[in-house]
Motif scaffolding. Structure first.
Motif: not given
Length: 369
Positions: A321-333
């Protein structure tokens, strides 16, 4: 002779639509994929990672169906706005549009020679059109409920249609008569298609089943109850040995038609609306906003003596699983990249228009001089 079957693995993941993906199709050159979505857009994805996708805007409502022409030079799209569009799959995204039906257009398909279009609609009709100038030819109207799908046979002489009246109908294109109606499904029939040999058809239904018939004898050949929810769509492999199905149970199933059994269950989407098969790649589209492409790395079995070494239910490998904060950042990018891609596309279109106007001015100067 035995054949070794390698477990399917995820190869590519596409993201760009803003709503559920409803339809997908491969270009015959397998270098492009067309998708339609509830976001009213058609997108053309390039298989090379370094090449960006094209977003085509024109429909006023959800795009229900897309298909490349046999030559790959056109893409047809059908929409809930009651129109059909023909697009040139390039950066310009040029299209012609015509009002095809009085209700939602559920499907659009090219004839094998690329000269004719067949469309089906909530107005309960199936209509035929010339690709050149989109001239109306004739309609078929024996269904008594929405017609979800209509497709040409491989030789272009027959049509199969699937309807909410719970029937699958087989039509003769030349006589414009219904040859036979298949009544075995207990629910709405969402999709039907011809086997590559042209001798069989398969259909997917809201009764959670898939059925295969011989169109020469009208006999039911195979019945699959492998899904736990509505089956939305299906697609034959070009060899005719496999069938992939997609369902609201969020899975795709690969069926072995020679042995009449389930080979694999593929997971990865919240809802699976439909399927698409290329000759050596399996690509599935879903009710989510993403498109995933698992590779189909298995050797085609011998028709004379099929035997396999795989297990019927392959082991699923868990992904960390990917950490939520990293997933959110990637989603934004990803979101920002999508905006950037759209901006570049607009700039390219404006640059093209400017170049065209400049050429016109130069030509006018030459003529005047």
């Amino acid at each position: 002779m035995s054949s070794v079957l390698v477990d399917p693995t995820l190869e590519r993941h596409f993201k760009g639509h803003r709503d559920a993906i409803t339809s997908v199709d491969f270009n015959c050159n397998e270098k492009q994929i067309a998708t339609g979505s509830m976001d009213s857009c058609v997108m053309i994805w390039n298989m090379k990672p370094q090449m960006r996708a094209y977003r085509f805007v024109g429909h006023k409502d959800a795009v229900m169906s897309v298909q490349f022409s046999p030559s790959g030079h056109l893409v047809a799209s059908a929409s809930r706005d009651k129109t059909v569009r023909l697009w040139v799959p390039s950066v310009k995204g040029e299209s012609t549009v015509f009002r095809a039906h009085t209700g939602t257009v559920r499907s659009v398909r090219f004839s094998p020679d690329g000269q004719t279009l067949v469309t089906s609609s909530d107005d309960k009709t199936i209509k035929f059109w010339t690709v050149h100038r989109q001239k109306f030819l004739f309609s078929l109207s024996q269904h008594i409920n929405w017609v979800r799908c209509a497709k040409f046979s491989p030789d272009g002489q027959l049509i199969v249609s699937a309807s909410d009246d719970k029937t699958v109908k087989l039509w003769d294109k030349n006589s414009r008569e219904c040859i036979h109606s298949f009544y075995e499904h207990g629910g709405y029939v969402n999709y039907a298609d011809f086997h590559p040999s042209g001798t069989c058809i398969a259909a997917a239904s809201t009764d959670n089943t898939v059925k295969v018939w011989d169109i020469r004898t009208h006999k039911l050949l195979q019945h699959y109850q492998v899904h736990s929810a509505v089956v939305n769509e299906l697609s034959f492999h070009s060899s005719g040995n496999y069938l992939i199905t997609a369902s609201n149970d969020s899975t795709l199933k690969i069926l072995d038609l020679l042995e009449g059994r389930l080979l694999y269950t593929l997971h990865g989407h919240q809802v699976s609306n439909a399927t698409g098969l290329s000759n050596d790649l399996t690509l599935h589209r879903s009710g989510s906003k993403t498109l995933s492409q698992p590779t189909q790395n298995f050797t085609e079995p011998s028709v004379e003596s099929p035997s396999y070494t795989q297990q019927q239910h392959p082991k699923q490998t868990a992904v960390d699983s990917i950490p939520a904060a990293l997933a959110s950042t990637l989603e934004h990018i990803v979101g920002q990249l999508d905006v950037l891609t759209q901006t570049v596309a607009i700039l390219e279109q404006r640059l093209t228009l400017t170049e065209d106007k400049l050429k016109e001015c130069i030509e006018m100067q030459h003529k005047s001089s």
